[in-house]
Design a protein around this motif. Structure first.
Motif, PDB file in Angstrom:
ATOM      1  N   ASN A 140       1.459  11.969  10.784  1.00  0.00           N
ATOM      2  CA  ASN A 140       1.331  11.670   9.310  1.00  0.00           C
ATOM      3  C   ASN A 140       1.536  12.988   8.604  1.00  0.00           C
ATOM      4  N   LEU A 192       5.294  13.233   8.423  1.00  0.00           N
ATOM      5  CA  LEU A 192       5.970  12.311   7.492  1.00  0.00           C
ATOM      6  C   LEU A 192       5.626  12.753   5.970  1.00  0.00           C
ATOM      7  N   LEU A 200      10.994   3.539   2.031  1.00  0.00           N
ATOM      8  CA  LEU A 200      10.471   3.202   3.481  1.00  0.00           C
ATOM      9  C   LEU A 200       9.581   4.362   4.061  1.00  0.00           C
ATOM     10  N   LEU A 201       9.581   5.377   3.508  1.00  0.00           N
ATOM     11  CA  LEU A 201       8.425   6.351   4.077  1.00  0.00           C
ATOM     12  C   LEU A 201       7.219   6.175   3.446  1.00  0.00           C
ATOM     13  N   GLY A 246       5.952   3.386   2.416  1.00  0.00           N
ATOM     14  CA  GLY A 246       5.594   2.101   3.096  1.00  0.00           C
ATOM     15  C   GLY A 246       4.808   2.418   4.803  1.00  0.00           C
ATOM     16  N   LEU A 247       5.627   3.329   5.337  1.00  0.00           N
ATOM     17  CA  LEU A 247       5.425   3.604   6.514  1.00  0.00           C
ATOM     18  C   LEU A 247       4.032   4.493   6.864  1.00  0.00           C
ATOM     19  N   ILE A 248       3.910   5.459   5.664  1.00  0.00           N
ATOM     20  CA  ILE A 248       2.679   6.356   5.653  1.00  0.00           C
ATOM     21  C   ILE A 248       1.386   5.536   5.447  1.00  0.00           C
ATOM     22  N   LEU A 264       1.027   2.276   6.424  1.00  0.00           N
ATOM     23  CA  LEU A 264       0.550   1.339   7.572  1.00  0.00           C
ATOM     24  C   LEU A 264       0.022   2.168   8.617  1.00  0.00           C
ATOM     25  N   ILE A 265       0.318   3.492   8.556  1.00  0.00           N
ATOM     26  CA  ILE A 265      -0.083   4.493   9.602  1.00  0.00           C
ATOM     27  C   ILE A 265      -1.458   4.941   9.156  1.00  0.00           C
ATOM     28  N   TYR A 315      -3.823   1.987  10.276  1.00  0.00           N
ATOM     29  CA  TYR A 315      -3.958   2.058  11.663  1.00  0.00           C
ATOM     30  C   TYR A 315      -5.201   3.040  12.137  1.00  0.00           C
TER      31      TYR A 315
END
Length: 239
Positions: free
Chosen positions: A195, A198, A223-224, A226-228, A230-231, A234
């Motif tokens: 994290n 990113l 895109l980044l 959205g990815l952050i 999701l992480i 989690y």
């Protein structure tokens, strides 16, 4: 031991001494006469013992059991020697007498009654081995009253409340549980490091986007983000 009215067995009260446990000893009284015999039990240490029954009547040519219970002790006496004593008094009672008919005056020598007395010692003995797994701290609570004799004057006392010794055993965490905690901690640390990387790249893209003349948001930036998200989701679930 015996006197003219009752036989007494045993002559000494033997207690298998153990700390923090109530211990009982039986005393058997045998009437060898054709008379009803009333008895009374006294002790020099009334706070330490309960006697059930402390008074009663033994029918002609019959026997009775007296249960003496020593309260749980927190300390052992020096050399395991006990100075406590008991005194058993007995006297001829009226025919058909019952325990309710037994009075203090019946054992008064001053009133002209013929009272026979027997002194009993208290002896501590080694407990049986192996020790019994049965917890002995749950004796019956309320017990009949017993008597005390220090200088010949009797006074009643109430037995102490029952003793209970509940035990709770602590359990250590299993090796499997510790391994699971370690693994989750490592995964959490890895996710945090990812994290951070990113986030650094996102900050760089933000700076480049501000310098861009087109005014649009780069596709990689979206895109980044959205990815952050999701992480982070989690990480929240695993912790």
């Amino acid at each position: 031991m015996s006197n003219e009215l009752l036989t007494i067995d045993p002559v000494d009260l033997q207690f298998p001494f153990e700390l923090k446990k109530q211990i009982s000893c039986s005393l058997y009284l045998g009437n060898k006469t054709d008379n009803y015999v009333a008895f009374k039990v006294k002790t020099t240490n009334p706070k330490k013992y309960c006697v059930r029954p402390n008074t009663g009547v033994v029918h002609p040519r019959s026997s009775s059991e007296v249960l003496v219970t020593m309260q749980a002790q927190k300390e052992a006496p020096a050399d395991m020697q006990c100075k406590d004593k008991f005194l058993l008094q007995c006297v001829v009672a009226s025919p058909g007498a019952t325990p309710k008919d037994v009075t203090h005056e019946m054992f008064s020598k001053e009133a002209g009654h013929r009272v026979e007395e027997t002194k009993l010692r208290v002896i501590y003995v080694a407990p049986p081995r192996p020790p019994s797994p049965v917890r002995e701290g749950s004796e019956e609570g309320s017990s009949p009253r017993a008597s005390v004799s220090d200088n010949g004057n009797a006074s009643d006392f109430t037995a102490a409340p029952r003793f209970s010794a509940d035990r709770v055993d602590a359990q250590d965490n299993s090796s499997e549980a510790r391994a699971l905690v370690t693994r989750l901690t490592e995964e959490k640390n890895s996710a945090v490091q990812l994290n951070n990387r990113l986030q650094q790249e996102l900050d760089q893209l933000k700076r480049e986007s501000k310098r861009s003349q087109s005014g649009g948001i780069p596709f990689m930036y979206v895109l980044l983000v959205g990815l952050i998200g999701l992480i982070l989701g989690y990480i929240m679930k695993r912790t």
